[in-house]
Design an enzyme around this catalytic site. Structure first.
Site, PDB file in Angstrom:
ATOM      1  N   ARG A 148      68.399  60.848  39.275  1.00 29.39           N
ATOM      2  CA  ARG A 148      69.355  60.658  40.362  1.00 29.39           C
ATOM      3  C   ARG A 148      70.638  60.131  39.763  1.00 29.39           C
ATOM      4  O   ARG A 148      70.602  59.221  38.938  1.00 29.39           O
ATOM      5  CB  ARG A 148      68.831  59.651  41.393  1.00 29.39           C
ATOM      6  N   ASP A 169      54.102  58.819  41.922  1.00 31.32           N
ATOM      7  CA  ASP A 169      54.294  59.397  43.246  1.00 31.32           C
ATOM      8  C   ASP A 169      53.019  60.104  43.697  1.00 31.32           C
ATOM      9  O   ASP A 169      52.253  60.596  42.864  1.00 31.32           O
ATOM     10  CB  ASP A 169      55.440  60.415  43.159  1.00 31.32           C
ATOM     11  N   GLN A 215      58.235  58.301  38.739  1.00 31.92           N
ATOM     12  CA  GLN A 215      57.544  57.622  39.832  1.00 31.92           C
ATOM     13  C   GLN A 215      56.033  57.803  39.703  1.00 31.92           C
ATOM     14  O   GLN A 215      55.577  58.824  39.215  1.00 31.92           O
ATOM     15  CB  GLN A 215      57.964  58.239  41.173  1.00 31.92           C
ATOM     16  N   HIS A 265      51.523  62.414  47.394  1.00 35.81           N
ATOM     17  CA  HIS A 265      51.650  62.807  48.798  1.00 35.81           C
ATOM     18  C   HIS A 265      50.284  63.142  49.319  1.00 35.81           C
ATOM     19  O   HIS A 265      49.532  63.868  48.678  1.00 35.81           O
ATOM     20  CB  HIS A 265      52.609  63.994  48.924  1.00 35.81           C
ATOM     21  N   CYS A 295      58.685  65.327  46.373  1.00 35.33           N
ATOM     22  CA  CYS A 295      58.045  65.792  47.609  1.00 35.33           C
ATOM     23  C   CYS A 295      58.146  67.302  47.825  1.00 35.33           C
ATOM     24  O   CYS A 295      57.122  67.945  48.057  1.00 35.33           O
ATOM     25  CB  CYS A 295      58.602  65.072  48.831  1.00 35.33           C
TER      26      CYS A 295
END
Length: 650
Positions: free
Chosen positions: A373, A393, A391, A395, A344
């Site tokens: 992580r 991912d 991911q 946004h 993000c």
RNA sequence: GCUGCUGUAGCUCAGAGGUAGAGCACUCCCUUGGUAAGGGAGAGGUCGAGAGUUCAAUUCUCUCCAGCAGCACCA
């Protein structure tokens, strides 16, 4: 004595004396019902047969035929019977709590010595004794003081703590199974003999924190499963066996998909087969994203802590980040970086380059973002929980007014993707504002309403989880059910009012002034690693042709066919199929067995006949019969079947 | 991270205080066999890592690492 009226399921109402128990009601109906009764539902509440009914109510008497109630009671009584058995064998063991869970029950004990697998057999035997004794179950309501005094006298400190933690000072319910006593909300069965002695099994022992709190002491938890009859127990045990066969760690090895090793715990070494599935899935997702108006970006792996401090992640997740320190000779101070744990903040950096206009919104920015992580060692589990993952991912930067349309568009994409990947249905969980949160109530009102309205365009059935949203915005979670009924949480969709603020993302509105965009975090697969783990288990390794790492093996029966085998492989490859030749000096039985175990969808066998007729004998994975097909006809058919679902014509 | 268990050949597993074992897989030879294992020979191990006890440790003890089950955690 006051009279009350009880309404039965057939709609008939009858008068009774107030304070009558459900057991007495059952006895008044018939002798056999009195014996078979296990509990009642009184005004919608699951009701112990011994509890008095004080006011007008609806009532239904349950027997073992009522699945939900029967299973709950059997499992709950099993927990008590197990605790009684344990204390009968080891009197100094302290009892804590023992609830019903899916498929069974557990009970947490405090005992200095660890329970061993052999102990479980001994406990089970004792439980059967207790069941066969058909000891009556009895209940009383006690004052708190009396209950506390009782447990203090019996040296059961956990029970004392439990009572002290129960708010208010309502009296407490006590239960006895024979002489054995426990604090329990109830309801319970009438006697221990109502638990089927051949339909439960103790499964395992494991540690569990007292009150689920990792700062408290570690107890020993014994898990059991329990059902209404031996058949259901057997079915359940079979299901577990089936699940074990599908375990992605086992199939990953057998199908040569990936491996993991000590030097990189929680990280995946993808082998050619596994990587083929991975990239095939990624290519598919890339096409779908383009189709839904996303732009794709890629952002750095190693990023200075300053950015994580600005985003707020450093403060909250530092312990779970891989820290990279660079100590350059001439540097004044060590540069401290972290491997990106999420994408993000990086996406906001891309967004922040150049001035954005309201005309640029919504901006859908996707990345197959590789993240790291430092997950606690005990959390790691095959592909399902890893330290290095990618991911799917994205946004979406948009205005508040665009939230609803973007949510709806996302739901459309998500359901289409899940369907393509072999999952028929999914469940939505909608989590709303928590107590502690950022952003004004006005914004929350708007966002929650937008999300809910969007969901309702798809379905009216969703689970509402009030107060469980993130502090920065409401969220949706998506759960799907696999081929053997297990549920997986995969996709997520979260509105975020905070990060654009923290990282100063803006756009110029129609009014010429700067405004904050809303950021929508979203993922459909979650991570490729975990999703592939789920796919492997869902298909039990038998991927649909388009995803299968090895699609076709052409196997020779006699070496005279070798040339034709190579020719066929070349033709299949030219048609875009992943085809291999197997011209080893082995019998066809051997080759069929090996490639079947390797879960290759199609085995094409060729011997003298096939060479002569330019055919192949097709054997489809999982089928015993074979079919002789003309090679030139077969290739386009296989090519069509191997076409990803989004590229299928018509 | 916590509790318990486990770690021996590529895989699945046996073993015992004193030259390390099986099946499958692998290599070579024989076999050309029609849909789930043809036959023979061979090669393959720092017994997870380190320390301790012992004349001697893969075996016993301790520490660490990793895995498994569960708990806690999961931006």
């Amino acid at each position: 004595m006051a009279q009350i009226s009880l309404t039965f399921p057939d709609g008939n109402a009858k008068p009774f004396d107030a304070g009558i128990t459900a057991a007495e009601v059952a006895a008044g109906i018939s002798n056999s019902l009195s014996k078979k009764a296990i509990s009642a539902t009184v005004n919608g509440a699951h009701w112990d047969l011994q509890w008095p009914i004080e006011e007008d109510a609806s009532i239904a008497i349950h027997t073992l035929k009522d699945d939900a109630q029967a299973l709950e009671l059997i499992r709950h009584d099993c927990a008590h019977i197990m605790a009684r058995a344990v204390q009968a064998i080891w009197p100094d063991v302290k009892v804590t709590i023992g609830p019903v869970i899916e498929h069974g029950f557990y009970y947490d004990f405090d005992r200095a010595e660890p329970f061993t697998p052999e102990d479980l057999g001994q406990i089970e035997a004792k439980m059967k004794e207790i069941i066969n004794a058909r000891d009556g179950v009895r209940t009383e309501v006690w004052a708190r003081d009396r209950a506390i005094a009782h447990y203090e006298a019996n040296n059961e400190p956990y029970k004392v703590e439990l009572i002290e933690a129960i708010p208010g000072d309502e009296p407490l319910r006590m239960y006895w199974h024979g002489d054995w006593q426990d604090l329990c909300r109830g309801p319970h069965l009438q006697h221990t003999g109502q638990v089927p002695a051949d339909a439960f099994k103790l499964m395992s022992v494991a540690g569990a924190y007292w009150r689920g709190d990792s700062s408290r002491s570690m107890l020993q938890r014994i898990y059991g499963v329990a059902f209404k009859n031996r058949d259901d127990l057997r079915k359940h045990l079979n299901m577990l066996e089936e699940a074990a066969k599908r375990d992605h760690r086992k199939l990953g090895r057998e199908m040569n998909l990936f491996h993991m090793q000590e030097e990189a715990p929680g990280q995946v070494f993808w082998h050619p087969n596994g990587w083929t599935v991975y990239t095939t899935l990624q290519d598919y997702m890339r096409r779908r994203q383009r189709q839904f108006g996303y732009v794709e970006v890629n952002t750095p792996q190693v990023v200075d802590r300053k950015l994580w401090e600005a985003s707020g992640h450093w403060e909250k997740y530092q312990e779970n980040m891989f820290i990279v320190e660079v100590d350059e000779e001439h540097a004044r101070e060590k540069a401290i970086n972290a491997l990106k744990p999420m994408n993000c903040p990086c996406h906001v950096q891309v967004y922040n380059q150049g001035l954005k206009s309201y005309r640029d919104l919504p901006l859908r920015m996707a990345e197959f973002g590789a993240c790291n992580r430092y997950e606690p060692s005990g959390a790691l589990h095959g592909l399902m929980r890893v330290r290095g993952f990618t991911q799917d991912d994205a946004h979406i930067f948009c205005t508040e007014d665009q939230i609803q349309a973007e949510t709806a568009l996302f739901l459309k994409m998500l359901s289409s993707v899940y369907e393509d990947l072999g999952f028929e249905s999914f469940d939505i969980k909608f989590s709303t504002r928590p107590e502690v949160r950022a952003g004004s109530d006005e914004v929350w009102d708007k966002a929650e309403a937008a999300l809910e309205a969007a969901i309702r365009t798809v379905t009216d059935e969703f689970e509402l989880d009030p107060g469980e949203g993130a502090f920065y915005g409401p969220k949706l979670d998506f759960k799907l059910t696999d081929a053997i009924g297990r549920e997986w949480q995969l996709g997520t969709f979260q509105a975020d009012f905070v990060l654009p603020e923290r990282l100063d993302a803006t756009y110029v509105g129609e009014d010429g002034a700067k405004h904050r965009p809303v950021m929508l975090h979203r993922a459909i697969l979650g991570s490729f690693e975990r999703f592939l783990g789920i796919l492997i288990e869902n298909f039990a390794g038998r991927f649909p042709l388009w995803l299968a790492p090895r699609q076709v093996v052409v196997a020779s029966i006699v070496s005279e066919a070798d040339g034709y085998v190579q020719e066929a492989v070349a033709a299949l490859t030219a048609a875009g199929l992943r085809a291999e030749a197997d011209i080893r000096n082995e019998k066809i039985n051997y080759k069929v067995r090996e490639h079947s175990l390797g879960k290759v969808p199609y085995i094409l066998a060729v011997g003298r006949k096939e060479v002569e007729d330019r055919t192949v004998t097709v054997r489809k994975l999982g089928e015993k019969q074979t079919q002789v097909v003309n090679l030139d006809q077969l290739i386009p058919e296989l090519a069509k079947e191997a076409t990803p679902p989004d590229q299928q014509a018509g």
